[in-house]
Design an enzyme around this catalytic site. Structure first.
Site, short mmCIF file in Angstrom:
data_model
loop_
_atom_site.label_atom_id
_atom_site.label_comp_id
_atom_site.label_asym_id
_atom_site.label_seq_id
_atom_site.Cartn_x
_atom_site.Cartn_y
_atom_site.Cartn_z
N CYS A 176 -19.84 0.70 -2.46
CA CYS A 176 -19.97 0.01 -3.75
C CYS A 176 -21.25 0.35 -4.49
O CYS A 176 -21.21 0.99 -5.55
CB CYS A 176 -19.89 -1.50 -3.54
N ASP A 216 0.85 -1.18 0.00
CA ASP A 216 0.00 0.00 0.00
C ASP A 216 0.89 1.23 0.00
O ASP A 216 2.01 1.18 0.53
CB ASP A 216 -0.94 0.01 1.22
N LEU A 250 -17.08 -9.74 -2.72
CA LEU A 250 -17.22 -9.89 -1.26
C LEU A 250 -18.08 -8.78 -0.66
O LEU A 250 -18.10 -7.65 -1.12
CB LEU A 250 -15.85 -9.93 -0.58
#
Ligand code: UDX
Length: 443
Positions: free
Chosen positions: A270, A36, A160
């Site tokens: 999302c 990251d 997910l």
């Protein structure tokens, strides 16, 4: 399959998706390096701390760190040297001031990694992107990678759900491999062998189809939720009860009861941004009409938020100004600390803006909520924020709110008035206990 042939994996981006993917793959026996650009996040993960709320993940992180198969870095050079297969799991948020998807993190991941790719390797996109992105990234990779055509791109959308991320990753409903060659398919197969061995269905597609599967799935789910919420609007105008309506529809196997729960509607990182980005992308490529209904899906979803505030106002006799409002929930859904596009906080903030004295409690999302909206007031429990409340509003259906006893809450509030924004409570029980109970789409 012997250990020796397992490809070495990297996971670029260690948010909800990437951290879960990295930990789960390491738990399956792969040698995984997580990357990251946020050094703080990497530091936390290295010390065994998951930087967000996800049931089961901290335990699995601890176990996999012990195995030595999971490490973290901020160096793209190290990632390129480690990985045979590189999973790109960075965020693709909504662009400020537009419905379009912000691809800057995806582009930055490819730009960061590609210059170090000196050998044959596969880069796998997992982030949700507008159709056509993979084709563009393929060109970018080949141009920037010293290994040139030896580097391939594949797309492997991730489905997910937050709160069930570990289980959804280890036991997915299906795997989708969007590939441009047999070699890429074989690499992906090797990267998911233990999951395929469970009998997990696999769909092999081209790149564009794989990109579309994800947005199509999320659009369908959002549409289903807005469908039942549109029925709630009709129920409100007719005195019918959407709760019973949903129950009756759900018995039809062709319809099914999942994602047919009426209420305050969807939020999160999302569904809202994915339907907007999909509509936007479809317009760009000249098929806007095909998914124009998604604009309506979005509008229905937003109207549930204002309708919830209307119910609160009605219960208060038409006036929010100066009234004490207890908000139960801040997260976009239970079992999550995620407040991105959270309907609960949207409602709380709007009521605060209308002059109400709002106090919010959430079992997991308080730190995030406080950081994002310091103007709101927060409490330490449902009973705490309900002290002297003129009205209680249930906004996120955490189990602990379902279990609150009407008598316990009655002992602390000023007035027994409750708006159930999630159909989480038993109306009869609350009314029998002397509460004025209101819910979206129910008389
Ligand atoms: C979603 C998709 O389910 C997942 O496959 C994808 O990978 C990412 O987006 P997530 O955002 O974690 O996952 O949440 P999800 O459980 O799908 O819930 C989305 C929203 O819909 C929540 O705000 C939830 O409260 C709301 N919802 C869900 C309803 O309002 N009614 C329902 O019946 C179901």
């Amino acid at each position: 399959m012997s250990e020796a042939v397992l490809p070495r994996l990297t996971v670029i981006g260690t948010g909800y998706l990437g951290a879960t993917h990295a930990v789960c793959m390491a738990s399956l026996g792969y040698d995984v390096l997580g990357l990251d650009v946020d050094a703080n996040k990497i530091k936390k993960l290295q010390s065994g701390e998951v930087p967000f709320f996800e049931p089961g993940l901290p335990e699995l992180l601890a176990k996999t760190m012990e195995s030595g198969r999971l490490r973290f870095t901020t160096s793209f050079e190290e990632a390129a040297a480690h990985g045979d297969v590189h999973f790109v799991c960075v965020g693709t948020p909504q662009q400020p001031g537009s419905d379009a998807c912000d691809l800057s993190y995806v582009d930055a991941a490819i730009r960061g990694l590609a210059p170090y790719l000196t050998r044959r390797s596969l880069v796998v996109g997992k982030s949700t992107v507008p159709v056509g992105t993979a084709e563009r990234l393929t060109g970018m990779l080949r141009e920037l990678a010293p290994a040139g055509d030896e580097v391939e791109l594949a797309w492997n959308p991730e489905f997910l759900r937050e709160g069930f991320a570990v289980d959804d990753t280890l036991r997915p409903d299906r795997l989708v491999f969007g590939v441009a060659s047999d070699w890429a398919r074989d690499q992906l197969t090797a990267s998911f062998q233990p999951i395929l061995d469970l009998g997990t269905p696999i769909v092999v597609t081209d790149l564009a189809t794989a990109e579309l599967v994800k947005v199509a799935a999320n659009s369908f789910l959002a549409t289903k939720i807005s469908y039942i919420n549109a029925m709630a609007e009709v129920c409100e105008a007719t005195g019918a009860d959407v709760r019973d309506l949903a129950k009756a529809l759900a018995y039809d196997d062709r319809i099914g009861g999942r994602f047919l729960q009426p209420g305050l509607g969807f939020g999160g990182g999302c569904l809202p941004k994915d339907i907007r980005a999909f509509a936007h992308r479809a317009e760009e490529i000249g098929v806007g009409q095909a998914v124009s209904f998604l604009r309506e899906v979005d509008a229905i979803n937003r109207r549930r938020r204002s309708r919830t505030i209307d119910l609160v106002r009605e219960l208060l006799g038409g006036q929010l100004d100066g009234k004490r409002v207890a908000c139960l929930g801040a997260a976009f859904k239970p079992n999550s600390d995620d407040i991105r596009d959270a309907p609960a906080l949207d409602v709380a903030r709007t009521m605060h803006g209308l002059g109400a004295n709002v106090r919010v409690y959430d079992p997991a999302a308080l730190d995030n909520a406080r950081r994002a909206y310091p103007e709101l007031r927060y409490g330490t429990s449902a009973l705490d924020v309900a002290q002297d409340a003129d009205v209680v509003v249930l906004l996120t259906e955490w189990a602990e709110f379902r279990e609150v006893q009407p008598s316990a809450l009655a002992a602390v509030v000023k007035h027994r008035r409750i708006v159930d924004g999630r159909h989480a409570l038993d109306a009869e029980v609350w009314r029998a206990a002397g509460w004025e109970y209101r819910a979206l789409g129910s008389p």
